[in-house]
Design an enzyme around this catalytic site. Structure first.
Site, mmCIF file in Angstrom:
data_model
loop_
_atom_site.group_PDB
_atom_site.id
_atom_site.type_symbol
_atom_site.label_atom_id
_atom_site.label_comp_id
_atom_site.label_asym_id
_atom_site.label_seq_id
_atom_site.Cartn_x
_atom_site.Cartn_y
_atom_site.Cartn_z
ATOM 1 N N CYS A 113 0.815 -1.228 0.000
ATOM 2 C CA CYS A 113 0.000 0.000 0.000
ATOM 3 C C CYS A 113 0.847 1.276 0.000
ATOM 4 O O CYS A 113 0.313 2.371 -0.160
ATOM 5 C CB CYS A 113 -0.949 -0.005 1.188
ATOM 6 S SG CYS A 113 -1.969 -1.487 1.230
ATOM 7 N N HIS A 246 -3.346 6.989 2.540
ATOM 8 C CA HIS A 246 -3.753 5.700 1.985
ATOM 9 C C HIS A 246 -5.106 5.319 2.604
ATOM 10 O O HIS A 246 -5.282 5.385 3.821
ATOM 11 C CB HIS A 246 -2.687 4.644 2.293
ATOM 12 C CG HIS A 246 -3.177 3.250 2.095
ATOM 13 N ND1 HIS A 246 -3.834 2.859 0.955
ATOM 14 C CD2 HIS A 246 -3.155 2.159 2.914
ATOM 15 C CE1 HIS A 246 -4.179 1.589 1.069
ATOM 16 N NE2 HIS A 246 -3.790 1.147 2.239
ATOM 17 N N ASN A 276 -10.434 -0.314 0.368
ATOM 18 C CA ASN A 276 -8.976 -0.197 0.327
ATOM 19 C C ASN A 276 -8.486 -0.806 -0.989
ATOM 20 O O ASN A 276 -8.632 -2.015 -1.197
ATOM 21 C CB ASN A 276 -8.389 -0.941 1.542
ATOM 22 C CG ASN A 276 -6.867 -0.921 1.576
ATOM 23 O OD1 ASN A 276 -6.216 -0.557 0.600
ATOM 24 N ND2 ASN A 276 -6.306 -1.328 2.693
HETATM 25 N N1 COA Z 1 -17.943 -8.595 10.671
HETATM 26 C C1 COA Z 1 -18.373 -8.781 11.917
HETATM 27 N N2 COA Z 1 -17.549 -9.036 12.934
HETATM 28 C C2 COA Z 1 -16.244 -9.099 12.660
HETATM 29 C C3 COA Z 1 -15.727 -8.912 11.377
HETATM 30 C C4 COA Z 1 -16.632 -8.661 10.349
HETATM 31 N N3 COA Z 1 -16.246 -8.466 9.076
HETATM 32 N N4 COA Z 1 -14.386 -9.023 11.411
HETATM 33 C C5 COA Z 1 -14.066 -9.271 12.691
HETATM 34 N N5 COA Z 1 -15.187 -9.320 13.450
HETATM 35 C C6 COA Z 1 -15.324 -9.555 14.884
HETATM 36 C C7 COA Z 1 -14.112 -10.225 15.476
HETATM 37 O O1 COA Z 1 -14.184 -11.617 15.343
HETATM 38 C C8 COA Z 1 -14.192 -9.772 16.916
HETATM 39 O O2 COA Z 1 -15.122 -10.584 17.571
HETATM 40 P P1 COA Z 1 -14.867 -11.037 19.109
HETATM 41 O O3 COA Z 1 -14.809 -9.745 19.887
HETATM 42 O O4 COA Z 1 -16.040 -11.878 19.408
HETATM 43 O O5 COA Z 1 -13.563 -11.752 19.086
HETATM 44 C C9 COA Z 1 -14.775 -8.371 16.821
HETATM 45 O O6 COA Z 1 -15.414 -8.297 15.535
HETATM 46 C C10 COA Z 1 -13.759 -7.268 16.926
HETATM 47 O O7 COA Z 1 -12.686 -7.592 16.034
HETATM 48 P P2 COA Z 1 -11.406 -6.695 15.935
HETATM 49 O O8 COA Z 1 -10.396 -7.393 15.072
HETATM 50 O O9 COA Z 1 -11.007 -6.269 17.320
HETATM 51 O O10 COA Z 1 -11.990 -5.428 15.158
HETATM 52 P P3 COA Z 1 -11.272 -4.082 14.862
HETATM 53 O O11 COA Z 1 -12.022 -2.973 15.439
HETATM 54 O O12 COA Z 1 -9.788 -4.160 15.122
HETATM 55 O O13 COA Z 1 -11.442 -3.962 13.285
HETATM 56 C C11 COA Z 1 -10.223 -4.225 11.243
HETATM 57 C C12 COA Z 1 -10.857 -4.933 12.422
HETATM 58 C C13 COA Z 1 -9.584 -5.262 10.320
HETATM 59 C C14 COA Z 1 -11.275 -3.441 10.516
HETATM 60 C C15 COA Z 1 -9.120 -3.268 11.805
HETATM 61 O O14 COA Z 1 -8.269 -3.962 12.680
HETATM 62 C C16 COA Z 1 -8.322 -2.646 10.713
HETATM 63 O O15 COA Z 1 -8.816 -1.887 9.910
HETATM 64 N N6 COA Z 1 -7.002 -2.902 10.704
HETATM 65 C C17 COA Z 1 -6.142 -2.367 9.701
HETATM 66 C C18 COA Z 1 -6.254 -3.235 8.495
HETATM 67 C C19 COA Z 1 -5.710 -2.560 7.290
HETATM 68 O O16 COA Z 1 -5.917 -1.404 7.100
HETATM 69 N N7 COA Z 1 -5.000 -3.320 6.471
HETATM 70 C C20 COA Z 1 -4.448 -2.860 5.278
HETATM 71 C C21 COA Z 1 -3.296 -1.990 5.594
HETATM 72 S S1 COA Z 1 -2.704 -1.299 4.198
#
Ligand code: COA
Length: 319
Positions: A113, A246, A276
């Site tokens: 990215c 980004h 993204n």
């Molecule tokens: N729908 C519903 N629930 C979901 C889910 C989805 N698509 N994905 C994860 N969950 C659940 C998880 O299982 C977790 O459940 P639990 O509490 O029972 O274990 C809960 O939601 C919270 O998950 P968590 O991983 O803590 O969520 P988050 O707030 O960190 O959001 C992302 C997850 C991936 C959106 C976030 O971490 C993110 O954006 N990270 C950066 C990723 C990124 O930008 N990558 C590319 C970089 S260039």
């Protein structure tokens, strides 16, 4: 020495995939995705590969600005989802555009990215060498082909698209000031497997990601790299007209702007519509914002890339 942005264009996958549609196939909801990421839909490319979207974006840039594609000296493509390991996506785009083989240098960079910011850094240096006059930097990705559509933690985030920016050497234009860094990731924080040494180690070419770790990394490095870039460019972040981060997650973008006490309205965002798009996200956001009037040529901007590598970088220039 400076760079002049001569043209900008983009292309999107042909099919819109909404959060509601995703929720019919995996255990998620529109509300969860919107609240945690800011995404409502993304575009998916069913029939066009990365070089096709890149070609379309470059053609769009040339047509919008009435610019002769044969005047381009080099093509740099930032992608982590190339059509092939070789030929490069840039070479394929050169061929599809019918550009003069005797004149043009074409190559890909894979910095996930952050790829567009690295491509811009390279292009600026090549222009500064005065061996090249006009360079196209294209961010192009078909991420849908490396997603596990049963993994709700990754497949909801990404979309397919391409953005192209053509820049010229211009003695009288303001400089393009870039900084880029790499924090090698041996732990698979964000990984798409390639070709292993041994056949028994072969794994499907699918993206895996520790989302929380990437999130923490992003909110940590974005403010620091922006301050570093501003310092190098001898400007203040407050003086910028716009910031184009980004487009990974709306929460990451808002957090970074708030941490730097910058006006949220200066941050350009199209993540709600396109998700993204990895290396394509910055030129795609610029191109769409120029069309809808939220960005204008002549404005001072800073672009910020971060992601797999782990890598991060920023560039300040006049649009
Ligand atoms: N729908 C519903 N629930 C979901 C889910 C989805 N698509 N994905 C994860 N969950 C659940 C998880 O299982 C977790 O459940 P639990 O509490 O029972 O274990 C809960 O939601 C919270 O998950 P968590 O991983 O803590 O969520 P988050 O707030 O960190 O959001 C992302 C997850 C991936 C959106 C976030 O971490 C993110 O954006 N990270 C950066 C990723 C990124 O930008 N990558 C590319 C970089 S260039």
């Amino acid at each position: 020495m400076g760079i002049k942005v001569s043209a900008v264009g983009h292309a999107l996958g042909e099919r819109v995939l909404t959060n509601h549609e995703l929720a019919q196939h995996i255990d998620t909801s529109h509300e969860w995705i919107l609240e945690r990421t800011g995404i409502t839909q993304r575009y998916i490319s069913d029939h066009k590969n990365t070089s096709d979207l890149g070609t379309q974006a470059l053609k769009n840039a040339c047509e919008r600005y009435n610019l002769d594609p044969q005047s381009i000296d080099a093509i740099i493509v930032a992608t982590m989802t190339p059509d092939h390991f070789t030929p490069s996506t840039a070479s394929l785009i050169q061929a599809k555009m019918g550009l003069n083989p005797l004149k043009i240098m074409a190559f890909d960079v894979n910095v996930a990215c952050s790829g567009f910011v690295v491509g811009l850094d390279l292009a600026s240096a090549l222009l500064e060498s005065k061996r090249f006059k006009r360079i196209a930097i294209i961010g192009a990705e078909v991420f849908s082909k490396i997603l596990d559509w049963n993994d709700r933690t990754t497949c909801i985030l990404f979309g397919d698209g391409a953005g192209a920016m053509i820049i010229d050497y211009d003695e009288s234009a303001p400089p393009c000031v870039c900084v880029n860094h790499s924090e090698g990731d041996l732990d698979g924080t964000l990984r798409a497997c390639g070709v292993p040494l041994l056949q028994e180690d072969a794994r499907p070419l699918i993206l895996s990601m520790q989302g929380k770790d990437v999130y923490r990394f992003a909110v940590d490095v974005i403010p620091s790299v922006m301050q570093e870039c501003a310092q190098k460019a001898k400007l203040t972040l407050e003086s910028l007209d716009h910031v184009i981060l980004h487009q990974a997650n709306q929460r990451i973008m808002d957090y970074a702007m708030k941490r730097l006490n910058l006006d949220l309205s200066k941050s350009i965002s199209n993540i709600a519509k396109v998700g993204n798009t990895s290396a394509a996200s910055i030129p795609l956001a610029i191109s769409m914002a120029l069309l809808d009037g939220s960005l204008h040529h002549g404005e001072s901007v800073m672009v910020v890339g971060f992601g797999g590598g782990l890598s991060y970088g920023a560039a300040s220039f006049t649009l």
